[in-house]
Write an enzyme that holds these catalytic residues in place. Structure first.
Site, PDB file in Angstrom:
ATOM      1  N   LYS A 105       0.818  -1.213   0.000  1.00 55.83           N
ATOM      2  CA  LYS A 105       0.000   0.000   0.000  1.00 55.83           C
ATOM      3  C   LYS A 105       0.856   1.270   0.000  1.00 55.83           C
ATOM      4  CE  LYS A 105      -3.972  -2.240   2.188  1.00 55.83           C
ATOM      5  NZ  LYS A 105      -4.692  -2.381   0.905  1.00 55.83           N
ATOM      6  N   GLU A 107      -9.277  -4.628  -1.216  1.00 61.85           N
ATOM      7  CA  GLU A 107      -8.848  -6.001  -1.486  1.00 61.85           C
ATOM      8  C   GLU A 107      -9.538  -6.854  -0.434  1.00 61.85           C
ATOM      9  OE1 GLU A 107      -7.628  -9.481  -1.839  1.00 61.85           O
ATOM     10  OE2 GLU A 107      -6.297  -8.703  -0.310  1.00 61.85           O
ATOM     11  N   CYS A 161      -5.896 -14.733   1.261  1.00 63.71           N
ATOM     12  CA  CYS A 161      -7.184 -14.323   0.691  1.00 63.71           C
ATOM     13  C   CYS A 161      -7.464 -14.972  -0.655  1.00 63.71           C
ATOM     14  CB  CYS A 161      -7.250 -12.802   0.573  1.00 63.71           C
ATOM     15  SG  CYS A 161      -5.887 -12.077  -0.357  1.00 63.71           S
ATOM     16  N   GLU A 180      -3.973  -3.534  -6.728  1.00 63.93           N
ATOM     17  CA  GLU A 180      -2.692  -3.271  -6.084  1.00 63.93           C
ATOM     18  C   GLU A 180      -1.598  -3.886  -6.948  1.00 63.93           C
ATOM     19  OE1 GLU A 180      -3.363  -2.561  -1.477  1.00 63.93           O
ATOM     20  OE2 GLU A 180      -3.507  -4.693  -1.964  1.00 63.93           O
TER      21      GLU A 180
END
Length: 490
Positions: free
Chosen positions: A162, A252, A286, A464
């Site tokens: 990030k 996300e 994830c 991202e």
């Protein structure tokens, strides 16, 4: 006395005490040891961080592109020099095996920072001719102060994913790590300061998402929020960000990703891929491919290969380099995963492997859940529909390509998908029909810096990594220039 004492906030280039005495505990999930007492930021601390970030961002944005690039590149060097130390801290805080954190978490985070450090001088505008006497040019300008909110599974990696594009584009970032795993993000703030980042350009506020996260997302002077976490929380973050000041957002979020094994696939390779797609990081990824679709005629053979590989998993003390499967991130999360396992049994799925908490010997001290494989699963089962975020694989059988594509897409999520086949035309045909933002063919899980990652449907907004993410941290200013006369209608 906790091993790492009391952890303070990081604001304006230094550690500072929070505005209250409230703290929370950082706990080693492998042993239950209290690692640190972490201070909780107050709303006044949020204001200090925003003011600091605004000051620092002006200094940072005024630097030349090469100056910013060099500072970020120095941070990369420091990260690599301190890799093993940071990896062990990540292992203690998250429970992930050191054999993973040493070679993945800091390494891949540093790769992303290096990638964006190289792109800083490439942030360019356009020149658009209109006519002989007039043209338009555009500038890509930084947004200002941005916010990153991290998840607990990859703390320092997510902080770098990030902050790297945000800082490269000339912004400041206030980062709020997960309350469960806060320690390495504070170290990252130290490293940025050591590398020469102006004070305030990367601040870290620790505390709960319900309080600190909300104060940040609702703050009127924050220009963008990048969030990683669950879909339910992501919707709340997005709503508060847009209702306060129309902030830009990157989300996300969750997934329930399908892995489709075709009838021509190399079954050993497919089994290896399925193992990595379900049990790496103890299943707390994830993008995990937890719905494994296998041709009905191959199911028994595939089950045998999976059972053989599960038996080779080395669960144990995550600090031991021989271990490749650690505990879950917290005892609370362990109970959540165990409840899903119980639900799977209750709804009729057959347990092929695992299905319980590990309690023998030292396992009893930690949040260990056995690698679990359910088979004979159906699409309507809870374990097949809902994100578990743990070491739980569901095997489902299918008959035709058309059927498996339809079933793979029958989910509210769309984060990732994969196909195992030796027919490259078939691979692309299936992948192009799958509703997912991150896809793999005969592989799973790698997310290099160059690859944009993000989901479809309820799995996210924006991307991202990759070149496109850098643009998301800028805004375009268009300027028309008239070199000749100007004719007014009045």
């Amino acid at each position: 006395m906790a091993r790492f004492g009391t952890q303070k906030l990081y604001i304006d280039g230094a550690y500072v005490d929070a505005g209250s005495d409230a703290t929370f505990e950082a706990i080693n999930p492998a042993t239950g040891e209290v690692l640190a007492h972490v201070q909780r930021a107050t709303q006044a601390d949020v204001e200090k961080a925003v003011e600091s970030a605004e000051r620092g961002q002006k200094v940072w944005a005024a630097m030349t592109a090469m100056q910013r690039s060099r500072i970020l590149r120095r941070a990369v060097d420091i990260l690599r020099e301190r890799n093993d130390e940071l990896a062990m801290l990540e292992t203690l805080d998250t429970g992930k095996s050191y054999s993973e954190t040493r070679y993945v978490d800091i390494v891949t985070g540093a790769d992303v920072l290096e990638y964006y450090a190289g792109l800083v001088p490439a942030i360019e505008g356009e020149q658009i001719p209109l006519r002989e006497s007039s043209f338009v040019y555009t500038r890509r300008e930084p947004l200002g102060v941005t916010v990153g909110i991290g998840a607990w599974n990859y703390p320092i990696q997510i902080a770098l994913w990030k902050s790297a594009p945000a800082l490269a584009a000339g912004n400041a970032m206030i980062f709020k790590p997960s309350e469960v795993t806060s320690l390495t993000t504070l170290k990252l703030a130290e490293i940025f300061t050591e590398a020469g980042l102006p004070n305030g350009v990367f601040n870290v506020l620790t505390g709960s998402g319900r309080e600190v996260g909300t104060w940040l997302t609702e703050h009127p002077r924050i220009e963008k929020v990048s969030f990683t976490g669950g879909t339910t929380t992501g919707k709340k973050v997005m709503a508060s960000a847009s209702s306060s000041s129309l902030k830009e957002v990157t989300m996300e979020l969750g997934g329930k990703s399908p892995l489709i094994i075709c009838d021509d696939a190399d079954l050993d390779k497919a089994a290896d891929i399925a193992m990595m797609a379900n049990f790496y990081s103890s299943g707390q990824v994830c993008t995990n491919g937890t719905r494994v679709f296998v041709p009905a005629a191959m199911k028994a053979a595939f089950e045998a290969k999976i059972a053989e590989r599960v038996a080779r998993i080395r669960a144990g003390n995550p600090e031991d380099e021989n271990t490749n499967f650690g505990p879950l991130v917290s005892f609370q999360h362990m109970e959540s995963v165990l409840s899903y396992i119980a639900k799977g049994k209750e709804e009729g799925a057959r347990v092929l492997c695992g299905g319980e908490r590990l309690t023998a010997g030292d396992f009893a001290k930690g949040a260990f859940v056995a690698p679990t494989v359910f088979t004979d699963c159906t699409d309507d089962m809870t374990i097949v529909k809902e994100e578990i975020f743990g070491p739980v694989m569901s095997i489902l059988s299918y008959e035709t390509e058309e059927e498996v594509i339809r079933r793979a897409n029958d989910t509210e999520y769309g984060l990732a998908a994969g196909v195992c086949t030796n027919d490259i035309s078939r691979a692309h045909r299936i992948i192009h029909k799958l509703e997912a933002g991150i896809c793999w063919i005969n592989a799973w899980g790698e997310s290099p810096a160059e690859m944009p990652v993000g989901g479809y449907k309820q799995s996210g907004v924006g991307r991202e990594n990759g070149v496109s993410s850098l643009a998301q941290y800028t805004r375009i200013k268009s300027v028309q220039v008239e070199l000749g006369g100007y004719n007014s209608v009045f």
